[in-house]
Design an enzyme around this catalytic site. Structure first.
Site, mmCIF file in Angstrom:
data_model
loop_
_atom_site.group_PDB
_atom_site.id
_atom_site.type_symbol
_atom_site.label_atom_id
_atom_site.label_comp_id
_atom_site.label_asym_id
_atom_site.label_seq_id
_atom_site.Cartn_x
_atom_site.Cartn_y
_atom_site.Cartn_z
ATOM 1 N N LYS A 109 -17.502 -3.476 -10.958
ATOM 2 C CA LYS A 109 -17.193 -3.566 -9.522
ATOM 3 C C LYS A 109 -17.203 -2.169 -8.933
ATOM 4 O O LYS A 109 -16.403 -1.325 -9.329
ATOM 5 C CB LYS A 109 -15.817 -4.222 -9.334
ATOM 6 C CG LYS A 109 -15.255 -4.117 -7.901
ATOM 7 C CD LYS A 109 -13.898 -4.810 -7.758
ATOM 8 C CE LYS A 109 -13.295 -4.597 -6.368
ATOM 9 N NZ LYS A 109 -11.960 -5.223 -6.210
ATOM 10 N N ASP A 158 -12.097 -0.349 -0.206
ATOM 11 C CA ASP A 158 -11.704 -1.726 0.066
ATOM 12 C C ASP A 158 -10.645 -1.755 1.159
ATOM 13 O O ASP A 158 -9.460 -1.538 0.898
ATOM 14 C CB ASP A 158 -11.163 -2.374 -1.225
ATOM 15 C CG ASP A 158 -10.790 -3.838 -1.026
ATOM 16 O OD1 ASP A 158 -11.126 -4.403 0.036
ATOM 17 O OD2 ASP A 158 -10.171 -4.412 -1.951
ATOM 18 N N LYS A 171 -6.169 -5.117 4.827
ATOM 19 C CA LYS A 171 -5.001 -4.708 4.055
ATOM 20 C C LYS A 171 -4.020 -3.965 4.965
ATOM 21 O O LYS A 171 -4.447 -3.358 5.952
ATOM 22 C CB LYS A 171 -5.432 -3.735 2.947
ATOM 23 C CG LYS A 171 -6.151 -4.386 1.785
ATOM 24 C CD LYS A 171 -6.452 -3.341 0.719
ATOM 25 C CE LYS A 171 -7.202 -3.952 -0.442
ATOM 26 N NZ LYS A 171 -6.412 -4.912 -1.218
ATOM 27 N N ASP A 194 -11.466 1.692 -5.939
ATOM 28 C CA ASP A 194 -11.869 0.304 -6.177
ATOM 29 C C ASP A 194 -13.288 0.210 -6.755
ATOM 30 O O ASP A 194 -13.798 -0.876 -7.010
ATOM 31 C CB ASP A 194 -11.749 -0.494 -4.869
ATOM 32 C CG ASP A 194 -11.420 -1.957 -5.092
ATOM 33 O OD1 ASP A 194 -10.918 -2.292 -6.183
ATOM 34 O OD2 ASP A 194 -11.678 -2.775 -4.181
ATOM 35 N N ASP A 254 -10.545 -10.146 1.384
ATOM 36 C CA ASP A 254 -10.017 -9.097 0.513
ATOM 37 C C ASP A 254 -10.232 -9.441 -0.970
ATOM 38 O O ASP A 254 -10.059 -8.597 -1.840
ATOM 39 C CB ASP A 254 -8.531 -8.882 0.813
ATOM 40 C CG ASP A 254 -8.005 -7.578 0.239
ATOM 41 O OD1 ASP A 254 -8.830 -6.743 -0.188
ATOM 42 O OD2 ASP A 254 -6.767 -7.395 0.224
ATOM 43 N N GLU A 273 -12.890 -9.577 -2.543
ATOM 44 C CA GLU A 273 -14.318 -9.266 -2.442
ATOM 45 C C GLU A 273 -14.924 -8.870 -3.781
ATOM 46 O O GLU A 273 -16.133 -9.009 -3.970
ATOM 47 C CB GLU A 273 -14.533 -8.135 -1.414
ATOM 48 C CG GLU A 273 -14.340 -6.697 -1.934
ATOM 49 C CD GLU A 273 -12.943 -6.404 -2.435
ATOM 50 O OE1 GLU A 273 -12.014 -7.137 -2.065
ATOM 51 O OE2 GLU A 273 -12.770 -5.455 -3.218
ATOM 52 N N ARG A 315 -14.720 -10.201 -6.743
ATOM 53 C CA ARG A 315 -15.318 -11.350 -7.440
ATOM 54 C C ARG A 315 -16.608 -11.781 -6.755
ATOM 55 O O ARG A 315 -17.510 -12.299 -7.407
ATOM 56 C CB ARG A 315 -14.277 -12.481 -7.524
ATOM 57 C CG ARG A 315 -13.823 -12.998 -6.194
ATOM 58 C CD ARG A 315 -12.479 -13.736 -6.271
ATOM 59 N NE ARG A 315 -11.355 -12.817 -6.492
ATOM 60 C CZ ARG A 315 -10.094 -13.206 -6.610
ATOM 61 N NH1 ARG A 315 -9.783 -14.477 -6.536
ATOM 62 N NH2 ARG A 315 -9.133 -12.323 -6.814
HETATM 63 N N1 BES Z 1 -9.103 -4.126 -4.930
HETATM 64 C C1 BES Z 1 -8.155 -5.160 -4.777
HETATM 65 C C2 BES Z 1 -7.233 -5.291 -5.981
HETATM 66 C C3 BES Z 1 -6.209 -4.207 -6.108
HETATM 67 C C4 BES Z 1 -5.025 -4.279 -5.423
HETATM 68 C C5 BES Z 1 -6.443 -3.164 -6.972
HETATM 69 C C6 BES Z 1 -4.080 -3.286 -5.568
HETATM 70 C C7 BES Z 1 -5.493 -2.185 -7.105
HETATM 71 C C8 BES Z 1 -4.327 -2.232 -6.417
HETATM 72 C C9 BES Z 1 -8.851 -6.507 -4.594
HETATM 73 O O1 BES Z 1 -10.060 -6.474 -3.946
HETATM 74 C C10 BES Z 1 -7.914 -7.341 -3.783
HETATM 75 O O2 BES Z 1 -7.656 -6.988 -2.672
HETATM 76 N N2 BES Z 1 -7.416 -8.412 -4.389
HETATM 77 C C11 BES Z 1 -6.506 -9.273 -3.757
HETATM 78 C C12 BES Z 1 -6.899 -10.683 -4.112
HETATM 79 C C13 BES Z 1 -6.202 -11.723 -3.289
HETATM 80 C C14 BES Z 1 -6.649 -11.653 -1.836
HETATM 81 C C15 BES Z 1 -6.511 -13.093 -3.858
HETATM 82 C C16 BES Z 1 -5.112 -8.965 -4.290
HETATM 83 O O3 BES Z 1 -4.967 -8.649 -5.462
HETATM 84 O O4 BES Z 1 -4.175 -9.017 -3.501
HETATM 85 ZN ZN ZN Z 2 -11.131 -4.678 -4.166
HETATM 86 ZN ZN ZN Z 3 -9.901 -6.550 -1.857
#
Ligand code: BES
Ligand code: ZN
Ligand code: ZN
Length: 499
Positions: A267, A272, A279, A290, A349, A351, A353
């Site tokens: 990834k 992000d 966010k 990210d 968010d 994204e 996956r």
């Molecule tokens: N890049 C984030 C995951 C992340 C969050 C990495 C905090 C490091 C620290 C990812 O793209 C994301 O935002 N995931 C969401 C998924 C949710 C919307 C199902 C998350 O983990 O909140």
């Molecule tokens: Zn992300």
């Molecule tokens: Zn995200």
């Protein structure tokens, strides 16, 4: 940094200082400590007598002594490493790194290390060198003042009875791995205005040229043509065009299982924001890392190109920026991935996956029979495992077990979470094949994995969620705070075991 391997007397090494890992319970009256006590004119024994040092893990003691030989060290660093039974081959890297950082702080430029431990000379030298290199990585690239200018520039590794050829091989391997880890860490640390998807692709191309890898970069037109509607949907809100970076390592002579192709897929979200599912502002700056999964693929491929294992490896990095904009995807949009599956995007968010869906499908289309994807995919994995273990999930237990074991040997923790039909059911969509999130607050990390699994056909597949382990908020004796380069050493082990 210069490295030299010797099998001669440690105390005679040409260096400013000596460093030795010391186990808990060792006595100055026998063995190695007795020799060091003699060398220092009794100072080791007095240190123990004063109870200033017992070999506890993380403790350190510096002894200054008279050493009359010209150019010979007159300082001895004792590094406490705890119980001998816990001192593994990979512990040498941490010890070497801790010694390097100790001396660097004091502006001591060279030292000789007696690494100890029971591993062979190649492994020991490799770990000593890698640990020294990764320990000197700092976050201060963009500082114009107060930069850390101090550096240890020479390390002598002393391994009793080692063959010169083994020492050289270990040093070469350690340099390849250490510098590749720092390459990954540098990318992860780059600000997102500098490291855009196209810049990430350019760095990959430059690296590929330098180490002799084939590199192909797919632009947006090509990705659209290939039907990568899931990946492309994430890029819609960004002014920065997406890139799919494809690296190929082909050995001169292949010895692995016929037809087997391991693919590493990462990834590479260069920033992000969350997109329309924006966010919160606080902490959003962290999202420059990210792209750590992608950077891990690039670093691992770099090391592989230098180490030349006898099996082919494919590297795929989806480099994309996730921004909100008039053109960005909306929650409730439906897109089609390159394997034909339709996805209801309920949270922009989630994204990572979405881009990995097309990247793993592409890897399999290119002939991959085993796929490891890596991603800073979920905040949930940080809640579950902290910054200690990487979350691992997969569709083949033996493959997962193999990676966990490679991690154990590398000193990197992987902890498996389950997948299965009961979880997969939870991402079924009312209006499309699947949706990109599961039920709120439930098994967030697993939901990410089972989503990606939908885009793997026949290949064995494992997913590494490195959101917690790719970045370390605190400084360690052997490591600066910031990007860690996690998983590279484990993946190198995986590649080498396939030979
Ligand atoms: N890049 C984030 C995951 C992340 C969050 C990495 C905090 C490091 C620290 C990812 O793209 C994301 O935002 N995931 C969401 C998924 C949710 C919307 C199902 C998350 O983990 O909140
Ligand atoms: Zn992300
Ligand atoms: Zn995200």
């Amino acid at each position: 940094m210069k490295f030299q391997g010797i099998s001669a007397q440690f105390a005679d090494a040409n260096a400013d200082a000596l460093a030795v890992p010391v186990f808990k319970g060792e006595k100055p009256s026998d063995g190695l400590l007795k020799e060091l006590d003699k060398l220092t004119g009794g100072l080791v024994a007095s240190l123990y007598k004063a109870e200033d040092f017992k070999g506890d893990s993380g403790s350190e003691a510096l002894i200054r002594f008279e050493n009359r030989g010209k150019g010979k060290a007159s300082r001895l660093l004792l590094l406490g490493v705890g119980d001998e039974k816990d001192y593994k081959p990979h512990s040498v890297a941490a010890a070497s790194g801790a010694a390097t950082r100790f001396f660097r702080k004091r502006n001591i430029k060279s030292f000789a290390l007696l690494p100890r431990g029971g591993a062979d000379a190649v492994t020991t030298a490799q770990n000593a060198v890698q640990g020294a290199i990764t320990s000197q990585f700092e976050l201060d690239k963009y500082k114009t003042k107060d930069k850390n200018e101090k550096a240890v520039n020479s390390l002598v590794i002393c391994i009793d009875g080692a063959k010169p050829a083994d020492l050289k091989r270990g040093i070469d391997r350690g340099e390849a791995i250490g510098e590749s880890m720092n390459f990954t860490r540098d990318l992860a640390n780059e600000p997102p205005n500098i490291l855009t998807p196209s810049e990430m692709a350019r760095r990959a191309q430059a690296m590929a040229r330098e180490v002799g890898l084939k590199c192909e970069v797919l632009d947006e037109a090509k990705m659209i043509k290939m039907g990568m509607g899931s990946l492309m949907s994430v890029s819609l809100g960004s002014e920065q065009p997406a890139r799919l970076i494809v690296l190929r390592y082909t050995p001169a002579r292949s010895t692995g299982k016929k037809g087997d192709l391991l693919a590493l897929v990462g990834k590479g979200i260069t920033f992000d924001t969350g997109g329309i599912s924006l966010k919160p502002g606080e902490g959003m700056d962290a999202m420059k890392y990210d792209m750590s999964g992608g950077a891990t693929v690039l670093g691992t491929m770099r090391a592989i190109a230098l180490m030349k294992p006898s099996v082919p490896v494919l590297g795929v990095v989806a480099a994309v920026e996730n921004m909100p904009d008039g053109k960005a995807s909306r929650p409730s949009d439906v897109v089609t991935a390159m394997n034909g599956k339709t996805i209801e995007i309920l949270n922009t968010d989630a994204e990572g996956r979405l881009i990995l869906a097309d990247a793993v499908a592409y890897a399999e289309q290119q002939g991959a029979t085993r796929i490891v994807d890596m991603a800073t995919l979920t905040g949930a994995v940080i809640i579950a495992l902290g910054d200690i273990n990487t979350g691992i999930m997969g569709n083949d237990q033996d493959f997962v077990d193999e990676i966990v074991e490679c991690g154990r040997e590398a000193g990197e923790g992987f902890w498996q979470l389950p997948v299965g039909p009961e979880y997969s059911k939870q991402i079924r969509s009312d209006i499309a094949d699947i949706k990109n999130i599961g039920p709120r607050g439930k098994a967030g990390t697993i939901m990410g994995a089972v989503f990606i699994q939908e885009f793997v056909d026949k290949a064995k597949w494992a997913h590494l969620d490195i959101a917690g382990t790719a970045w370390c908020d605190g400084v360690k004796p052997h490591q600066a705070k910031g990007p860690t380069g996690v998983a590279i050493r484990s993946l190198i082990n995986l590649v080498e075991k396939s030979q």
